[in-house]
Design an enzyme around this catalytic site. Structure first.
Site, PDB file in Angstrom:
ATOM      1  N   ASP A 156      13.247 -13.732   5.928  1.00  0.00           N
ATOM      2  CA  ASP A 156      14.404 -14.117   5.116  1.00  0.00           C
ATOM      3  C   ASP A 156      15.272 -15.205   5.734  1.00  0.00           C
ATOM      4  OD1 ASP A 156      15.202 -12.480   7.190  1.00  0.00           O
ATOM      5  OD2 ASP A 156      16.690 -11.387   6.011  1.00  0.00           O
ATOM      6  N   GLU A 157      14.820 -15.859   6.799  1.00  0.00           N
ATOM      7  CA  GLU A 157      15.655 -16.926   7.351  1.00  0.00           C
ATOM      8  C   GLU A 157      14.811 -17.952   8.078  1.00  0.00           C
ATOM      9  OE1 GLU A 157      18.241 -16.179  10.728  1.00  0.00           O
ATOM     10  OE2 GLU A 157      17.306 -14.217  11.028  1.00  0.00           O
TER      11      GLU A 157
END
Length: 371
Positions: free
Chosen positions: A107-108
């Site tokens: 997610d990043e």
């Protein structure tokens, strides 16, 4: 002639697992949600929605404690296949803009957009456009930090969540740094932050003038690196091909394990899984480590570094079982077991854009000790 400032974006999906679940189930929207295991089975919070965070629920918290903080908490079991599919959508958007995408997790990621497919001379419009594309294509929000280096961009992305955008222009770095607490520094967790504050080092900029010997005593070999960060100095490039430094898995059981043969079987299963990971990447591991947490929360690790390096499931399993024999498992009840491989050698890097360790090889995080 000095080099022009790089344009780095750190993009971080907001409460990723929980937001995916709220997106897909209208009954969860606006409610406090935790993704993770059941409280009665020693489950752990893998992700918490912002509604849950308002009650103090955080990732890596024991689910039983999360429910005490928020009795109305909706608990959803994780679906990593679904999260990985959404992550692939998001990363496809990133890579359409620049090949310089460095994942940190599902997610990043960091993006170096100094040169980009859109021909944008500034990073801020790129960040805005990517945030809009993420919302349009996935129904989710992301927060972004824009700066001239990775450290500043990552700190900036966390300052305005959810759905935020924080920009640190080159001419505003010093005022930005002066407002940050010491635990904004890379690698300074809660325990280290408490030690630093106890010595009067409460602000990030306090690290600049700290006594060198005293700082080394508090943070060890990190001292020089933290002092550089305290000046906003971070020259690490955005690296799209990251080589894994370790891989493994761990698991917490709902009831303590007492039978040694059962424990040996679980260690062997985890070890074989790690060995299969190595074989699939044509790699070998010089170091095998096991982790054992007893019923009283005492946690130990045992490691073996040996040549030739382990390159198959049989060898990893044999070494892990030899390490287990150096513990009190079987004589003392066990609540958590883990096996990991490190110190890699051999041909073949991970797939393009692989994170430092494959997050899907790990079970949900082990529960923390009781408060």
């Amino acid at each position: 002639m000095s080099q022009p400032a790089r344009r780095i974006i750190h993009l971080d999906m907001d409460a990723f697992y929980a937001s995916v679940e709220q997106r897909d189930d209208a009954a969860l929207r606006g409610r406090p949600v935790a993704v993770g295991g059941r409280p009665e089975s020693r489950g752990v919070v893998a992700a918490a929605s912002y509604e849950a965070r308002a009650f103090g629920v955080r990732s890596a918290m024991a689910m039983a404690r999360a429910v005490r903080l928020c009795p109305e908490l909706a608990i959803v079991p994780p679906d990593f296949g679904k999260y990985r599919a959404v992550s692939a959508q998001v990363f496809a958007l990133f890579r359409a803009v620049t090949p310089l995408v460095e994942p940190l997790a599902l997610d990043e990621a960091y993006l170096d957009v100094t040169a980009n497919a859109w021909g944008e001379p500034f990073a801020t419009p790129v960040a805005r456009r990517l945030k809009r594309q993420i919302r349009d294509e996935t129904g989710l929000t992301a927060s972004a930090g824009v700066a001239a280096n990775k450290f500043l961009a990552k700190v900036a992305s966390a300052l305005d969540k959810p759905d935020g955008l924080t920009v640190v222009p080159p001419g505003r770095v010093e005022p930005f740094l002066r407002r940050l607490p010491v635990d904004a520094l890379w690698g300074v967790g809660p325990v280290t932050a408490r030690k630093l504050r106890a010595q009067g080092l409460t602000k990030l900029v306090d690290i600049r003038t700290a006594d060198e010997a005293a700082l080394r005593g508090l943070v060890g070999r990190q001292a020089a690196w933290l002092r550089r960060l305290a000046h906003g100095d971070d020259d690490r490039p955005v690296t799209p091909h990251r080589v894994a430094k370790s891989s493994g898995s761990e698991r917490t059981w709902p009831e303590d394990l007492l039978d040694l043969e059962r424990i040996r079987g679980e260690i062997e299963r985890m070890a074989r899984r790690a060995g299969e990971w190595l074989a699939g990447r044509t790699r070998a591991a010089r170091t095998v480590t096991i982790k054992v947490r007893y019923a009283d929360f005492t946690t130990i690790t045992r490691s073996l570094t040996e040549r030739p390096a382990a390159r198959d499931a049989e060898t990893v399993a044999a070494r892990a079982l030899a390490l287990l024999a150096r513990t009190e498992a079987g004589a003392r009840p066990v609540r958590l077991l883990g096996v990991s491989v490190h110190n890699f050698t051999g041909a073949g890097d991970d797939e393009a854009g692989a994170a430092p360790a494959d997050p899907l090889l790990w079970d949900l995080p082990a529960e923390p000790p009781p408060p």
